[in-house]
Design an enzyme around this catalytic site. Sequence first.
Site, PDB file in Angstrom:
ATOM      1  N   HIS A  73       2.151 -11.436 -38.735  1.00 25.70           N
ATOM      2  CA  HIS A  73       0.821 -11.083 -38.217  1.00 25.70           C
ATOM      3  C   HIS A  73      -0.034 -12.343 -38.138  1.00 25.70           C
ATOM      4  O   HIS A  73      -0.204 -13.034 -39.124  1.00 25.70           O
ATOM      5  CB  HIS A  73       0.130 -10.048 -39.123  1.00 25.70           C
ATOM      6  CG  HIS A  73       0.619  -8.655 -38.905  1.00 25.70           C
ATOM      7  ND1 HIS A  73      -0.083  -7.540 -39.308  1.00 25.70           N
ATOM      8  CD2 HIS A  73       1.745  -8.181 -38.326  1.00 25.70           C
ATOM      9  CE1 HIS A  73       0.576  -6.447 -38.974  1.00 25.70           C
ATOM     10  NE2 HIS A  73       1.707  -6.813 -38.391  1.00 25.70           N
ATOM     11  N   TYR A 201      -8.965  -3.135 -41.250  1.00 30.13           N
ATOM     12  CA  TYR A 201      -9.802  -2.802 -42.399  1.00 30.13           C
ATOM     13  C   TYR A 201     -11.103  -2.217 -41.846  1.00 30.13           C
ATOM     14  O   TYR A 201     -11.684  -2.781 -40.906  1.00 30.13           O
ATOM     15  CB  TYR A 201     -10.131  -4.056 -43.209  1.00 30.13           C
ATOM     16  CG  TYR A 201      -8.957  -4.665 -43.935  1.00 30.13           C
ATOM     17  CD1 TYR A 201      -8.063  -5.519 -43.273  1.00 30.13           C
ATOM     18  CD2 TYR A 201      -8.733  -4.413 -45.284  1.00 30.13           C
ATOM     19  CE1 TYR A 201      -6.988  -6.087 -43.946  1.00 30.13           C
ATOM     20  CE2 TYR A 201      -7.650  -4.986 -45.955  1.00 30.13           C
ATOM     21  CZ  TYR A 201      -6.785  -5.814 -45.281  1.00 30.13           C
ATOM     22  OH  TYR A 201      -5.715  -6.381 -45.940  1.00 30.13           O
ATOM     23  N   PRO A 293      -6.756  -3.948 -54.276  1.00 32.85           N
ATOM     24  CA  PRO A 293      -5.795  -4.254 -53.201  1.00 32.85           C
ATOM     25  C   PRO A 293      -6.444  -4.690 -51.885  1.00 32.85           C
ATOM     26  O   PRO A 293      -5.754  -5.086 -50.957  1.00 32.85           O
ATOM     27  CB  PRO A 293      -5.045  -2.941 -53.027  1.00 32.85           C
ATOM     28  CG  PRO A 293      -5.966  -1.900 -53.556  1.00 32.85           C
ATOM     29  CD  PRO A 293      -6.746  -2.544 -54.656  1.00 32.85           C
ATOM     30  N   LYS A 297      -3.676  -9.288 -52.522  1.00 27.11           N
ATOM     31  CA  LYS A 297      -3.351 -10.457 -53.338  1.00 27.11           C
ATOM     32  C   LYS A 297      -2.419 -10.163 -54.508  1.00 27.11           C
ATOM     33  O   LYS A 297      -1.921 -11.085 -55.153  1.00 27.11           O
ATOM     34  CB  LYS A 297      -4.643 -11.092 -53.877  1.00 27.11           C
ATOM     35  CG  LYS A 297      -5.497 -11.733 -52.787  1.00 27.11           C
ATOM     36  CD  LYS A 297      -4.754 -12.845 -52.104  1.00 27.11           C
ATOM     37  CE  LYS A 297      -5.389 -13.250 -50.786  1.00 27.11           C
ATOM     38  NZ  LYS A 297      -4.419 -13.854 -49.885  1.00 27.11           N
ATOM     39  N   TYR A 385      -7.322 -15.149 -46.961  1.00 22.13           N
ATOM     40  CA  TYR A 385      -6.420 -14.018 -46.707  1.00 22.13           C
ATOM     41  C   TYR A 385      -4.968 -14.502 -46.549  1.00 22.13           C
ATOM     42  O   TYR A 385      -4.042 -13.912 -47.110  1.00 22.13           O
ATOM     43  CB  TYR A 385      -6.852 -13.254 -45.446  1.00 22.13           C
ATOM     44  CG  TYR A 385      -6.163 -11.914 -45.295  1.00 22.13           C
ATOM     45  CD1 TYR A 385      -4.918 -11.819 -44.668  1.00 22.13           C
ATOM     46  CD2 TYR A 385      -6.727 -10.750 -45.796  1.00 22.13           C
ATOM     47  CE1 TYR A 385      -4.264 -10.608 -44.542  1.00 22.13           C
ATOM     48  CE2 TYR A 385      -6.080  -9.523 -45.663  1.00 22.13           C
ATOM     49  CZ  TYR A 385      -4.850  -9.460 -45.036  1.00 22.13           C
ATOM     50  OH  TYR A 385      -4.201  -8.258 -44.918  1.00 22.13           O
TER      51      TYR A 385
HETATM   52  C1  PHB Z   1      -0.432  -1.986 -47.658  1.00 19.13           C
HETATM   53  O1  PHB Z   1       0.209  -2.109 -46.607  1.00 19.13           O
HETATM   54  O2  PHB Z   1      -0.119  -1.190 -48.570  1.00 19.13           O
HETATM   55  C2  PHB Z   1      -1.671  -2.845 -47.847  1.00 19.13           C
HETATM   56  C3  PHB Z   1      -1.962  -3.820 -46.909  1.00 19.13           C
HETATM   57  C4  PHB Z   1      -3.098  -4.615 -47.078  1.00 19.13           C
HETATM   58  C5  PHB Z   1      -3.921  -4.410 -48.169  1.00 19.13           C
HETATM   59  C6  PHB Z   1      -3.621  -3.423 -49.122  1.00 19.13           C
HETATM   60  C7  PHB Z   1      -2.485  -2.637 -48.956  1.00 19.13           C
HETATM   61  O3  PHB Z   1      -5.047  -5.181 -48.326  1.00 19.13           O
END
Ligand code: PHB
Length: 390
Positions: A73, A201, A293, A297, A385
């Site tokens: 990505h 997000y 989450p 990280k 990130y």
């Molecule tokens: C996930 O794919 O479970 C996931 C991806 C990004 C995040 C948290 C969880 O920031």
Amino acid sequence: MNPVSVVIIGAGPSGLLLGQLLHKAGIETMILEQRTPDYVLSRIRAGVLEQGTVNLMREAGCGARMDKEGIVHHGTGIMANGVLHRIDFQTLVGKSVMVYGQTEVTRDLMEARQASGAPTLYEAEHVELLDLEQDQPRVRFHHQGQVKEISCDFIAGCDGFHGVSRRSIPETILKTYERVYPFGWLGILADTPPVDEELIYINDDRGFALCSMRSPTRSRYYLQCGLDENIDAWSDDKFWEHLKARLPDEHQNRLVTGPSIEKSIAPLRSFVAEPMRYGRLFLAGDAAHIVPPTGAKGLNLAASDVYYLWQALSEFYQRGSSHGIEHYADRALARVWKAERFSWWMTMLLHNFPDMSPFETKMLRAERDYLFSSQAAMTALAENYVGLPY
Ligand code: PHB
Ligand code: APR
């Protein structure tokens, strides 16, 4: 039992990755895991790998399936104040991330460990860490109905947040730092195509949401929910309805729903334990720190801890130097605290806090407005990130 150089407590990603790297360096290890392999693999965890983690998996000889099935990505979507933005990692910082589920990372590491012939004892219970301040610490445990004991030079505490290792550091020495957030994440896994090619997000008046994925045919979604929520009150249809309402307009009709293959609620916390070393015990991964989450990280911090510990132990055994060992805790914590900051900041930025004052609410709205109006601010988000340097 014959002594080994390093006993690793825990066969999650931290323990398995460290075990594989030390094995390739010719350092003899024993991994003690309290659960069964199936139980370890059954835990659903996140799926975004920083480049440093990708490099370590390759260095460990475990990158083949990741390179074949992982999805690179170059950016992520963030929807805030009703507008969908894209943070372009490649343009801003010239790096990318890899989407590849932690379950698959753990599976690949497990298979490599088994193929290496290095010993892993599953269902090793009642682990006790003894003589941590001596040159030959001991580990006592129960296995197959017998009490066993093994001596070693070093113990790697890779046994997660609820493990025995952090608790083995005297309370007079251990300092902990914690914030528990006033909400949780309700997560669903479904064999449906992701709603977009990249993650999205979302900060919405109804709360945070995240659109993620495990593959082109398996999606992972999250909704911010109250800590008092009961998972049984969330039918699949109710989840999809609430998720759809938080999606950008152009995605609402693209959302493919389907039966959940996993659905659960996870609390969010920031946590750090210092020091990450006590005598011959070194903490790595969730044993030493937890992040919300939001910044993806958790696994990546475990990987950087493992990198520092692998380097330190290799230096000790191959060059007889204790420099890396003496500086492990400081090196690891320097990166841990920066990732804790970023994860806390992303969580503040994208969630609705029930008890926030009108002024604080205005501050967070301004934070989101500023972020998307500033190349410098988006560059700062991007460099955190994709992962700060080791
Ligand atoms: C996930 O794919 O479970 C996931 C991806 C990004 C995040 C948290 C969880 O920031
Ligand atoms: N004795 C032996 N094994 C133990 C003990 C114990 N007393 N306590 C815990 N364990 C095992 C657990 O069963 C688990 O398999 O240690 C392992 C720890 O694994 P994780 O909790 O996954 O922690 P870690 O390997 O550091 O991986 C961190 O996992 O929780 C996620 O978000 C986190 O992605 C991050 C990653």
